[in-house]
Design an enzyme around this catalytic site. Structure first.
Site, short mmCIF file in Angstrom:
data_model
loop_
_atom_site.label_atom_id
_atom_site.label_comp_id
_atom_site.label_asym_id
_atom_site.label_seq_id
_atom_site.Cartn_x
_atom_site.Cartn_y
_atom_site.Cartn_z
N TYR A 158 0.84 -1.21 0.00
CA TYR A 158 0.00 0.00 0.00
C TYR A 158 0.88 1.26 0.00
CZ TYR A 158 -4.43 2.46 0.76
OH TYR A 158 -5.53 3.27 0.62
N LYS A 165 -3.02 8.41 2.99
CA LYS A 165 -4.25 8.27 3.79
C LYS A 165 -4.04 8.79 5.22
CE LYS A 165 -7.07 6.44 0.74
NZ LYS A 165 -7.98 7.35 0.02
P1 NAD Z 1 -12.41 4.20 -8.12
O1 NAD Z 1 -11.25 3.95 -9.02
O2 NAD Z 1 -13.73 3.72 -8.53
O3 NAD Z 1 -12.50 5.73 -7.72
C1 NAD Z 1 -11.38 6.59 -7.67
C2 NAD Z 1 -11.83 7.86 -8.34
O4 NAD Z 1 -10.84 8.88 -8.21
C3 NAD Z 1 -12.06 7.68 -9.86
O5 NAD Z 1 -13.39 8.00 -10.17
C4 NAD Z 1 -11.12 8.68 -10.49
O6 NAD Z 1 -11.66 9.28 -11.64
C5 NAD Z 1 -10.99 9.68 -9.35
N1 NAD Z 1 -9.84 10.57 -9.55
C6 NAD Z 1 -8.52 10.24 -9.59
N2 NAD Z 1 -7.79 11.33 -9.86
C7 NAD Z 1 -8.66 12.37 -9.99
C8 NAD Z 1 -8.53 13.75 -10.28
N3 NAD Z 1 -7.33 14.30 -10.53
N4 NAD Z 1 -9.63 14.51 -10.34
C9 NAD Z 1 -10.85 13.98 -10.12
N5 NAD Z 1 -11.06 12.68 -9.84
C10 NAD Z 1 -9.97 11.89 -9.79
O7 NAD Z 1 -11.97 3.50 -6.74
P2 NAD Z 1 -12.62 3.52 -5.27
O8 NAD Z 1 -12.06 2.33 -4.59
O9 NAD Z 1 -14.10 3.71 -5.34
O10 NAD Z 1 -11.93 4.80 -4.61
C11 NAD Z 1 -12.65 5.83 -3.97
C12 NAD Z 1 -11.96 6.20 -2.66
O11 NAD Z 1 -12.12 5.14 -1.73
C13 NAD Z 1 -10.45 6.43 -2.80
O12 NAD Z 1 -10.08 7.50 -1.95
C14 NAD Z 1 -9.88 5.13 -2.26
O13 NAD Z 1 -8.56 5.27 -1.78
C15 NAD Z 1 -10.86 4.87 -1.13
N6 NAD Z 1 -10.87 3.54 -0.59
C16 NAD Z 1 -10.99 2.45 -1.39
C17 NAD Z 1 -10.99 1.19 -0.85
C18 NAD Z 1 -11.08 -0.01 -1.74
O14 NAD Z 1 -10.71 -1.10 -1.29
N7 NAD Z 1 -11.60 0.10 -2.95
C19 NAD Z 1 -10.88 1.01 0.54
C20 NAD Z 1 -10.77 2.14 1.34
C21 NAD Z 1 -10.76 3.40 0.79
#
Ligand code: NAD
Length: 258
Positions: A158, A165
């Site tokens: 990670y 984070k």
């Molecule tokens: P995802 O890939 O579906 O979403 C990530 C989003 O970030 C995408 O829609 C992308 O377009 C957007 N993004 C990236 N750079 C950008 C920019 N410059 N301007 C605007 N948008 C931008 O993946 P996700 O897992 O739904 O991620 C959403 C959040 O949840 C993130 O912060 C991720 O770290 C967090 N998260 C995810 C998990 C997991 O296991 N999937 C767990 C905990 C936290």
């Protein structure tokens, strides 16, 4: 069921129907909220406009959060759609290069470090700054971002995203202190692992899913609806006394020791 009738929200971070932001958008719409969604670039426009059309009355507009001009235009559109008021903002945005999410943290490049911090942390400040006058016009509101367990503990591969984070969680506390006096609350949801586009970039992600299903008290992984339920609660008046917190929605995985 939680009621968001009459409330307006901006939800940032939909890439496709597996995105955490999309789960939150569906739940917030079902609870009665009017929504504005962004798409990061032309490549995602079709996905996001199609998804927005499934939620009648929802605005979809471009916004790369690293581009001040696009953020300004996006919030101007949201403001005119919502009569200058905003009740909640969801920031579900992060990015790190795939090569930084494998191997040793020590080998993170300067460029990769800065990029991950800019997209995954600073964009929360950018979005919140643009949302602030609209949230104040609504008499207060809720800002929610998405974190992960790797902020607090070392999770293999990670790497820079864990450090980002940790900075995001600290930013939540500083923003909560800044905005609390006008009734704006800022919180993070620390979600358990979910197979999304962003998660696919993390080397060995399937192993993490397997470990959680085996060791978490609830003996399963979280679903989009689990995370969305907490986001909707934080957006609602039922969450009005909560700010500056990191709330785990991870089937209890984080409480387990040996
Ligand atoms: P995802 O890939 O579906 O979403 C990530 C989003 O970030 C995408 O829609 C992308 O377009 C957007 N993004 C990236 N750079 C950008 C920019 N410059 N301007 C605007 N948008 C931008 O993946 P996700 O897992 O739904 O991620 C959403 C959040 O949840 C993130 O912060 C991720 O770290 C967090 N998260 C995810 C998990 C997991 O296991 N999937 C767990 C905990 C936290």
């Amino acid at each position: 069921m939680i009621n968001l009738q009459g409330k307006c929200g901006v939800i940032l971070g939909i890439a496709n129907d597996r995105s955490i932001a999309w789960g939150i958008a569906e739940a917030a719409h079902a609870a009665g909220a009017r929504l504005a969604l962004n798409y990061q670039n032309e490549r995602l426009e079709k996905n996001v406009t199609e998804l927005a059309s499934r939620l009648p009355g929802t605005l979809a507009a471009p916004c790369d959060l690293t581009r001040e001009d696009e953020v300004r235009d996006f919030f101007a559109k949201a403001s005119s759609a919502f009569d200058g008021k905003l009740d909640f903002l969801v920031h579900a945005v992060a990015f790190a290069k795939k090569e930084e999410l494998a191997g040793r943290f020590l080998d993170t490049t300067h460029e990769g470090f800065n990029l991950a911090m800019q997209v995954s942390v600073y964009t929360l400040l950018t979005a919140t700054r643009h949302a602030e006058p609209l949230l104040n016009a609504a008499g207060g509101g809720s800002v929610v971002t998405l974190s992960y367990y790797g902020a607090q503990k070392v999770v293999k591969n990670y790497n820079i995203m864990g450090v980002a984070k940790a900075a995001l969680e600290a930013s939540v506390r500083y923003l909560a202190a800044d905005l609390g006096p006008t009734g704006v609350r800022v919180n993070a949801i620390s979600a358990g692992p979910i197979k999304t586009l962003a998660a696919r970039g993390i080397s060995g992600f399937s192993e993490i899913l397997g470990t959680v299903a085996e060791k978490a008290p609830l003996r399963r992984n979280v679903e989009l609806a689990d995370v969305a339920g907490t986001a909707v609660w934080l957006a609602s008046d039922a969450g009005r006394g909560v700010t500056g917190e990191v709330i785990y929605v991870d089937c209890g995985f984080n409480i387990m020791g040996v």
